[in-house]
Write a protein that holds these residues in place. Structure first.
Motif, PDB file in Angstrom:
ATOM      1  N   TYR A 172      -5.448  31.509  -5.782  1.00  0.00           N
ATOM      2  CA  TYR A 172      -5.291  32.086  -7.124  1.00  0.00           C
ATOM      3  C   TYR A 172      -6.653  32.305  -7.783  1.00  0.00           C
ATOM      4  O   TYR A 172      -6.923  33.368  -8.354  1.00  0.00           O
ATOM      5  N   MET A 182      -8.525  35.209  -6.234  1.00  0.00           N
ATOM      6  CA  MET A 182      -7.898  36.474  -6.613  1.00  0.00           C
ATOM      7  C   MET A 182      -8.301  36.865  -8.031  1.00  0.00           C
ATOM      8  O   MET A 182      -8.649  38.022  -8.305  1.00  0.00           O
ATOM      9  N   LEU A 235      -1.037  42.862  -8.366  1.00  0.00           N
ATOM     10  CA  LEU A 235      -1.406  41.724  -7.531  1.00  0.00           C
ATOM     11  C   LEU A 235      -0.226  40.781  -7.298  1.00  0.00           C
ATOM     12  O   LEU A 235      -0.097  40.183  -6.233  1.00  0.00           O
ATOM     13  N   SER A 264       0.869  39.773  -3.616  1.00  0.00           N
ATOM     14  CA  SER A 264       0.765  38.369  -3.202  1.00  0.00           C
ATOM     15  C   SER A 264       2.032  37.875  -2.534  1.00  0.00           C
ATOM     16  O   SER A 264       1.998  36.975  -1.697  1.00  0.00           O
ATOM     17  N   LEU A 299       0.818  35.965   1.057  1.00  0.00           N
ATOM     18  CA  LEU A 299       0.694  34.510   1.045  1.00  0.00           C
ATOM     19  C   LEU A 299       1.254  33.885   2.322  1.00  0.00           C
ATOM     20  O   LEU A 299       0.616  32.999   2.917  1.00  0.00           O
ATOM     21  N   LEU A 325       1.641  32.221 -10.443  1.00  0.00           N
ATOM     22  CA  LEU A 325       1.478  33.670 -10.620  1.00  0.00           C
ATOM     23  C   LEU A 325       2.023  34.159 -11.951  1.00  0.00           C
ATOM     24  O   LEU A 325       1.593  35.196 -12.454  1.00  0.00           O
TER      25      LEU A 325
END
Length: 445
Positions: free
Chosen positions: A61, A64, A109, A113, A117, A142
């Motif tokens: 995270y 990102m 995103l 993701s 992931l 998220l």
């Protein structure tokens, strides 16, 4: 020279520099606290895979979000220039554009993701327990991504209006709320790792909400109207997107250099890569202070350019340069005289300590060498000259790479020498570009 001395002795601007730099230094210090709190709470849970899930999910995270730091930098320069022109309409448009861009990137995103992931955890060869817990943590985390990116945009905008206390208030509030909610959710409700993720996401939304309120309070004092129809046209978006694109490329190149340093250190052995990580924590510590001064430069130079005030532009650079040099010397002395204590506080593994001691001279030299690149980044961001920043980063990396290859035979000494060359080249190339632009009267035509 007499002009530079007179600029340095201009006391009102010293106060303005530190009114911006002081809160931003404190703000920088709060940034890693969210991750530290998450890890500390997870470390008191019964299962090892809980801490592993928070570490892995939090790292993905953070990486990102970190790549999208251009949302702050790109917003600051445009806001500072609009503030210098006293253009309330432009301030409103920049804020709305930055927030729309933040939310758009966040939702994009979030969708991506969900696909990457699982394969990423597969590449890591995570155990089934770790993979399941990490996915649960990450998916909840998220939910705070739109708020985290909106906060980047809000911090950049507020700093551009020369309000450094507001970003500090946002970050402190986020950390305090995060700590309180994690204790409640984890130890009060027994939600475990999911409680950590939910608390952090909620804290990020609270921080973004506070930022919106502070921005609204600022705009109430600025006359102007928001031209929403203009947002339908590409011409209204192109300047902000172009600057953000160039800062994004610059950030990718910079992160690639750090990644290559880690990879090369790994090839030299476990003790070496661990020692390098501890030494680079010294660079992170240095950046808290020097970046704070660079943030002040962003706001002051952008405001001066918007107001077409050449005198303040020059004075801001002279005063910030002087304080940056003094701060870098202070850190150099700190690492030269107390570097071994700095290493000892981070680890008690004797092999790693001994390895790190050998490279402390490089850490001591780093603040003075890196100072110019931090400071000039602030100037170019304030002037919204991201293309020149991007080019300087690419040129510095391209020149440092063959130097690194030539010095491979020196082992970790060669790696550190190449890294110092890279940091020096960043400042040198930016300095040459800044000098040329000054000669051609580009900053304020």
């Amino acid at each position: 020279m007499p002009t530079l001395l007179a600029d340095w002795h201009y006391r009102p601007l010293h106060r303005r520099v530190w009114a911006l730099a002081g809160p931003m230094i404190l703000s920088n210090l709060t940034v890693p606290l969210v991750t530290l709190v998450d890890s500390a709470i997870a470390g008191h849970l019964p299962n090892a895979h809980d801490l592993g899930a928070v570490a892995v999910g939090g790292s993905v995270y953070t990486a990102m979000v970190g790549v999208l730091g251009f949302l702050r930098m790109g917003t600051t320069g445009f806001t500072a220039q609009a503030s210098g022109r006293a253009d309330g309409s432009a301030l409103r448009q920049i804020l709305l554009q930055a927030l729309l861009l933040a939310f758009g990137l966040a939702f994009g995103l979030m969708v991506l993701s969900w696909f990457f992931l699982g394969p990423l955890l597969g590449l890591m060869k995570a155990s089934p327990e770790l993979a399941i817990t990490t996915e649960a943590f990450f998916n909840l985390r998220l939910l705070g991504l739109p708020a985290a990116l909106a906060s980047y945009a809000l911090i950049g905008w507020l700093l551009g209006t020369q309000n450094a206390r507001a970003p500090l208030a946002m970050l402190v509030a986020t950390n305090l709320i995060n700590l309180g909610l994690e204790v409640l959710f984890v130890f009060g409700f027994g939600w475990g790792v999911k409680g950590i993720a939910a608390a952090t996401a909620l804290a990020e939304w609270c921080g973004a909400g506070l930022g919106l309120w502070l921005a609204w309070a600022t705009l109430k004092q600025q006359a102007g109207t928001l031209h929403v129809k203009a947002l339908k046209y590409w011409q209204a978006w192109r300047p902000l997107l172009s600057v953000n694109r160039d800062i994004f490329i610059r950030s990718l190149v910079l992160q690639s250099v750090f990644f290559l340093m880690t990879v090369q250190g790994t090839r030299l052995g476990e003790s070496t890569v661990a020692a390098n990580a501890l030494l680079l924590n010294g660079l992170m510590l240095t950046s808290f202070a020097l970046d704070g001064l660079a943030h002040a430069v962003e706001a002051l130079t952008g405001h001066a350019i918007g107001a077409r005030d050449r005198t303040t532009l020059r004075r801001a650079m002279v005063i910030a340069s002087g304080w940056s040099f003094l701060a870098s010397l202070g850190f150099a002395l700190l690492f030269a005289m107390g570097g071994s204590l700095f290493i000892d506080l981070q680890t008690n593994i004797s092999s790693v300590r001994l390895e790190a001691y050998a490279y402390l001279p490089y850490l001591a030299a780093l603040p003075v060498i890196a100072m110019a690149s931090y400071l000039l980044d602030g100037l170019f961001i304030g002037a919204t000259r991201a293309r020149e920043m991007r080019n300087a980063m690419v040129i510095a990396a391209a020149l440092a790479f063959p130097i690194g290859l030539l010095l491979q035979g020196l082992g970790n000494h060669g790696l550190w020498l190449a890294f110092l060359c890279f940091m020096a080249l960043r400042g040198l190339v930016l300095g040459i570009q800044a000098w040329k632009m000054t000669q051609h009267n580009v900053w304020i035509p």
